[in-house]
Write a protein that holds these residues in place. Structure first.
Motif, PDB file in Angstrom:
ATOM      1  N   LYS A  32      44.363  13.552 -26.738  1.00 29.85           N
ATOM      2  CA  LYS A  32      45.161  12.675 -27.877  1.00 29.85           C
ATOM      3  C   LYS A  32      43.797  11.828 -28.356  1.00 29.85           C
ATOM      4  O   LYS A  32      43.809  11.348 -29.675  1.00 29.85           O
ATOM      5  CB  LYS A  32      46.204  11.936 -27.386  1.00 29.85           C
ATOM      6  N   THR A  33      42.917  11.003 -27.305  1.00 28.41           N
ATOM      7  CA  THR A  33      42.123   9.958 -27.587  1.00 28.41           C
ATOM      8  C   THR A  33      41.196  10.713 -28.669  1.00 28.41           C
ATOM      9  O   THR A  33      40.639  10.162 -29.524  1.00 28.41           O
ATOM     10  CB  THR A  33      41.521   9.447 -26.272  1.00 28.41           C
ATOM     11  N   THR A  34      40.440  12.019 -28.038  1.00 28.56           N
ATOM     12  CA  THR A  34      39.662  12.745 -28.887  1.00 28.56           C
ATOM     13  C   THR A  34      40.246  12.901 -30.327  1.00 28.56           C
ATOM     14  O   THR A  34      39.239  12.643 -31.190  1.00 28.56           O
ATOM     15  CB  THR A  34      39.027  13.984 -28.163  1.00 28.56           C
ATOM     16  N   PHE A  35      41.179  13.624 -30.468  1.00 29.50           N
ATOM     17  CA  PHE A  35      41.792  13.739 -31.679  1.00 29.50           C
ATOM     18  C   PHE A  35      41.904  12.528 -32.545  1.00 29.50           C
ATOM     19  O   PHE A  35      41.644  12.552 -33.778  1.00 29.50           O
ATOM     20  CB  PHE A  35      43.399  14.450 -31.452  1.00 29.50           C
ATOM     21  N   SER A  63      40.269   9.744 -32.234  1.00 28.98           N
ATOM     22  CA  SER A  63      39.096   9.430 -32.933  1.00 28.98           C
ATOM     23  C   SER A  63      38.419  10.176 -33.927  1.00 28.98           C
ATOM     24  O   SER A  63      37.768   9.807 -34.833  1.00 28.98           O
ATOM     25  CB  SER A  63      38.113   9.458 -31.503  1.00 28.98           C
ATOM     26  N   ASN A  64      38.431  11.596 -34.019  1.00 32.22           N
ATOM     27  CA  ASN A  64      38.123  12.663 -34.825  1.00 32.22           C
ATOM     28  C   ASN A  64      38.813  12.228 -36.068  1.00 32.22           C
ATOM     29  O   ASN A  64      38.318  12.107 -37.350  1.00 32.22           O
ATOM     30  CB  ASN A  64      38.224  13.996 -34.571  1.00 32.22           C
ATOM     31  N   MET A  65      40.269  12.181 -36.109  1.00 33.44           N
ATOM     32  CA  MET A  65      40.855  11.824 -37.286  1.00 33.44           C
ATOM     33  C   MET A  65      40.360  10.369 -37.830  1.00 33.44           C
ATOM     34  O   MET A  65      40.453  10.585 -39.063  1.00 33.44           O
ATOM     35  CB  MET A  65      42.412  11.689 -36.939  1.00 33.44           C
ATOM     36  N   SER A  66      40.257   9.427 -37.328  1.00 38.97           N
ATOM     37  CA  SER A  66      39.829   8.151 -38.010  1.00 38.97           C
ATOM     38  C   SER A  66      38.664   8.374 -38.407  1.00 38.97           C
ATOM     39  O   SER A  66      38.382   7.593 -39.877  1.00 38.97           O
ATOM     40  CB  SER A  66      39.942   7.042 -36.910  1.00 38.97           C
ATOM     41  N   HIS A  67      37.578   9.178 -38.245  1.00 37.96           N
ATOM     42  CA  HIS A  67      36.321   9.404 -38.717  1.00 37.96           C
ATOM     43  C   HIS A  67      36.681  10.388 -39.976  1.00 37.96           C
ATOM     44  O   HIS A  67      36.204   9.956 -40.981  1.00 37.96           O
ATOM     45  CB  HIS A  67      35.498  10.372 -37.891  1.00 37.96           C
ATOM     46  N   ASP A  68      37.651  11.133 -40.022  1.00 41.04           N
ATOM     47  CA  ASP A  68      37.827  12.378 -40.910  1.00 41.04           C
ATOM     48  C   ASP A  68      38.517  11.415 -42.082  1.00 41.04           C
ATOM     49  O   ASP A  68      38.145  11.802 -43.249  1.00 41.04           O
ATOM     50  CB  ASP A  68      38.549  13.375 -40.750  1.00 41.04           C
ATOM     51  N   ILE A  69      39.199  10.475 -41.798  1.00 38.82           N
ATOM     52  CA  ILE A  69      40.219   9.831 -42.831  1.00 38.82           C
ATOM     53  C   ILE A  69      39.036   8.860 -43.727  1.00 38.82           C
ATOM     54  O   ILE A  69      39.322   8.628 -44.688  1.00 38.82           O
ATOM     55  CB  ILE A  69      41.148   9.049 -42.242  1.00 38.82           C
ATOM     56  N   ARG A  70      38.043   8.468 -43.003  1.00 42.25           N
ATOM     57  CA  ARG A  70      37.168   7.383 -43.887  1.00 42.25           C
ATOM     58  C   ARG A  70      36.608   8.038 -45.121  1.00 42.25           C
ATOM     59  O   ARG A  70      36.439   7.502 -45.908  1.00 42.25           O
ATOM     60  CB  ARG A  70      36.000   7.092 -42.720  1.00 42.25           C
ATOM     61  N   THR A  71      36.066   9.388 -44.904  1.00 40.42           N
ATOM     62  CA  THR A  71      35.311  10.176 -46.137  1.00 40.42           C
ATOM     63  C   THR A  71      36.483   9.729 -47.274  1.00 40.42           C
ATOM     64  O   THR A  71      35.796   9.387 -48.464  1.00 40.42           O
ATOM     65  CB  THR A  71      35.046  11.461 -45.812  1.00 40.42           C
ATOM     66  N   PRO A  72      37.671  10.582 -47.478  1.00 41.25           N
ATOM     67  CA  PRO A  72      38.299  10.616 -48.521  1.00 41.25           C
ATOM     68  C   PRO A  72      38.685   9.199 -49.029  1.00 41.25           C
ATOM     69  O   PRO A  72      38.816   8.932 -50.183  1.00 41.25           O
ATOM     70  CB  PRO A  72      39.576  11.388 -48.461  1.00 41.25           C
ATOM     71  N   MET A  73      38.916   8.226 -48.081  1.00 40.03           N
ATOM     72  CA  MET A  73      39.306   6.820 -48.374  1.00 40.03           C
ATOM     73  C   MET A  73      38.292   6.239 -48.994  1.00 40.03           C
ATOM     74  O   MET A  73      38.509   5.515 -49.978  1.00 40.03           O
ATOM     75  CB  MET A  73      39.659   6.339 -46.877  1.00 40.03           C
ATOM     76  N   PRO A 117      38.050  19.743 -44.197  1.00 37.25           N
ATOM     77  CA  PRO A 117      37.258  18.664 -42.989  1.00 37.25           C
ATOM     78  C   PRO A 117      35.986  19.424 -42.297  1.00 37.25           C
ATOM     79  O   PRO A 117      35.477  18.484 -42.363  1.00 37.25           O
ATOM     80  CB  PRO A 117      38.372  18.566 -42.025  1.00 37.25           C
ATOM     81  N   VAL A 118      35.955  20.578 -41.969  1.00 39.91           N
ATOM     82  CA  VAL A 118      34.888  21.186 -41.513  1.00 39.91           C
ATOM     83  C   VAL A 118      33.758  21.040 -42.574  1.00 39.91           C
ATOM     84  O   VAL A 118      32.635  20.414 -42.314  1.00 39.91           O
ATOM     85  CB  VAL A 118      35.086  22.637 -40.932  1.00 39.91           C
ATOM     86  N   LEU A 119      33.871  21.374 -43.719  1.00 39.46           N
ATOM     87  CA  LEU A 119      32.793  21.427 -44.840  1.00 39.46           C
ATOM     88  C   LEU A 119      32.339  19.899 -45.210  1.00 39.46           C
ATOM     89  O   LEU A 119      31.320  19.619 -45.199  1.00 39.46           O
ATOM     90  CB  LEU A 119      33.341  22.023 -46.237  1.00 39.46           C
ATOM     91  N   ILE A 120      33.410  19.014 -45.268  1.00 35.55           N
ATOM     92  CA  ILE A 120      32.991  17.347 -45.496  1.00 35.55           C
ATOM     93  C   ILE A 120      32.193  16.861 -44.179  1.00 35.55           C
ATOM     94  O   ILE A 120      31.308  16.479 -44.511  1.00 35.55           O
ATOM     95  CB  ILE A 120      34.401  16.619 -45.502  1.00 35.55           C
ATOM     96  N   ASN A 121      32.773  17.485 -42.768  1.00 34.67           N
ATOM     97  CA  ASN A 121      31.995  16.769 -41.720  1.00 34.67           C
ATOM     98  C   ASN A 121      30.399  17.285 -41.984  1.00 34.67           C
ATOM     99  O   ASN A 121      29.628  16.767 -41.478  1.00 34.67           O
ATOM    100  CB  ASN A 121      32.454  17.172 -40.462  1.00 34.67           C
TER     101      ASN A 121
END
Length: 185
Positions: free
Chosen positions: A56-59, A61-71, A173-177
């Motif tokens: 859950k912690t990893t998920f 953490s990754n989601m908060s990182h992934d959300i930053r780009t489109p935001m 998300p894979v391509l964006i990362n």
């Protein structure tokens, strides 16, 4: 009650006393075995709970990182809209990029809400046919807008026919990362 127990014990024959002791010893051994089995189950449950907590912690953490780009793309593009309000040709382009980034962000939020599926290894895919060039362009536009970069995409041949059967919510998300990390490093 104690008196009855003592009198009953005294009145037992030696062989009966031995049988009683053996019966009690077997009961105690059985209880000890059950206790050991329960302790093993509890230990396994603890390990599983710790593993789930780390996942859950990893998920998150990754989601908060992934959300930053489109935001960041949405925030940056709305700022551009304010400054270019009198240029209609730019407005439509910015609005399309905001819509793409918003859809990507919505997909990420849906992933967070569907976290229980991840926990239960019950991930479902929404496979549809997508235009590969259009998908790549949308991803590049999202990253460009969030990073204030200019990216030029060139293809060796005409790929307008290239279609992908994929779940774009999982592929984006894979391509964006990949693109975001390539701009960092």
């Amino acid at each position: 009650c104690l008196w009855h127990f003592i009198w009953g014990w005294v009145s037992l024959q030696p062989s009966e006393k031995e049988a009683f002791r053996n019966g009690r010893a077997q009961e105690i051994q059985k209880l000890n075995e059950e206790l050991a089995a329960s302790q093993e189950k509890l230990q396994a449950a603890l390990v599983a709970a710790e593993k789930a907590s780390r996942a859950k912690t990893t998920f998150l953490s990754n989601m908060s990182h992934d959300i930053r780009t489109p935001m960041n793309a949405i925030v940056g593009l709305t700022t551009l809209l304010e400054h270019e309000i009198h240029e209609p040709e730019k407005l439509q382009l910015h609005i399309q990029k905001i819509q793409n980034s918003s859809q990507h962000l919505l997909g990420l939020i849906n992933d967070i809400l569907d976290f229980s599926d991840f926990e239960n290894d019950n991930i479902t895919f929404n496979i549809r046919t997508h235009d590969a060039v259009k998908l790549c362009n949308e991803v590049v536009e999202t990253v460009m807008a969030s990073r204030k970069l200019e990216v030029e995409m060139r293809f060796d041949t005409d790929l307008s026919f290239l279609m992908l059967d994929t779940d774009d919510a999982r592929l984006r998300p894979v391509l964006i990362n990949l693109l975001v990390n390539s701009t960092k490093f």
